[in-house]
Design a protein around this motif. Sequence first.
Motif, PDB file in Angstrom:
ATOM      1  N   ARG A 138       0.831  -1.200   0.000  1.00 21.36           N
ATOM      2  CA  ARG A 138       0.000   0.000   0.000  1.00 21.36           C
ATOM      3  C   ARG A 138       0.872   1.258   0.000  1.00 21.36           C
ATOM      4  O   ARG A 138       0.641   2.197  -0.779  1.00 21.36           O
ATOM      5  N   GLN A 139       1.881   1.292   0.861  1.00 23.31           N
ATOM      6  CA  GLN A 139       2.748   2.461   0.929  1.00 23.31           C
ATOM      7  C   GLN A 139       3.550   2.648  -0.363  1.00 23.31           C
ATOM      8  O   GLN A 139       3.719   3.773  -0.853  1.00 23.31           O
ATOM      9  N   LEU A 140       4.038   1.526  -0.920  1.00 31.01           N
ATOM     10  CA  LEU A 140       4.785   1.618  -2.172  1.00 31.01           C
ATOM     11  C   LEU A 140       3.906   2.166  -3.288  1.00 31.01           C
ATOM     12  O   LEU A 140       4.315   3.053  -4.045  1.00 31.01           O
ATOM     13  N   MET A 141       2.686   1.663  -3.394  1.00 27.30           N
ATOM     14  CA  MET A 141       1.814   2.112  -4.471  1.00 27.30           C
ATOM     15  C   MET A 141       1.311   3.531  -4.251  1.00 27.30           C
ATOM     16  O   MET A 141       1.011   4.249  -5.216  1.00 27.30           O
ATOM     17  N   GLN A 142       1.231   3.968  -3.011  1.00 25.28           N
ATOM     18  CA  GLN A 142       0.916   5.375  -2.763  1.00 25.28           C
ATOM     19  C   GLN A 142       2.036   6.266  -3.292  1.00 25.28           C
ATOM     20  O   GLN A 142       1.775   7.333  -3.877  1.00 25.28           O
TER      21      GLN A 142
END
Length: 279
Positions: free
Chosen positions: A119-123
Amino acid sequence: MSKELQRDFDVLSELERGRFGTVYKCASRSNADHIFAVKSIDKLVVGAGDFLDALCLSNEAKIVQLLNPHPNIVTLHKVYEDENHLHLLFELCDDADFHSRLAQGTSAIPESDASRIMRQLMQAVSHCHRLGVAHRDIKPENILFTGQHGGRLKLADFGSAEIFKEGELIRGVVGTPYYVAPEVVAGREYNEKVDVWSSGVILYMMLSGNPPFDGETEVEIFEAVLRGNLRFPRQYFQSVSREAKDLLRRMICKDVCRRFSAEEVLSHPWFSIFADKTT
């Protein structure tokens, strides 16, 4: 190092040495508790190399400044420059990088942890794409963390990044075996979705402990990437949810038109399963 940088900071240790320069840990002379990482790029080495490498590295500071601030992208605090070097002063990500985390164990990462990381990477990736930046070299070595024991993810190293306009295709063979998208390997023009493919490969590795496309040599790896035959071996994916496998099929998709965008990845139902654990 530049006199201005040496005036403001004490160099404490070397963190990493690369093809074009070195990353050092340094402390502010005005406040020793303020610790940073400085990326020192040797302009003479860059200038003697490939033109594309030189152009990308010279753009790195401009690109990171465009992307800052964002909680999941490494923060660039200041740029120093002298005749021979470019010094980029970044926040220090003092936890082990993601590559080290993958290498530490032989088993997969639990889905709840993988969901939080992805989730953090794709954000970060979505933010890049909204501002017209393709990272082009997403891999575990460029995923850092602040703090200890699973702190905040920070996407780093924009030395291969490219600025693009909406609907515009990108050229240039850049990336890393295992993670590079097939359209790049094939030498075709491509768009920002190469970052989604690379992120999907990382997710596959988190959930299985293995790369989706492997080989004994770089050539064999690239051939496997070009085939793009995505499989989920039972011995590695038996306990992985069908939602996770569905997301992987949509990220590691040879057909770029059908491949998810970063925003579509973030909207996938898989993340809602662990929503209370990924915030």
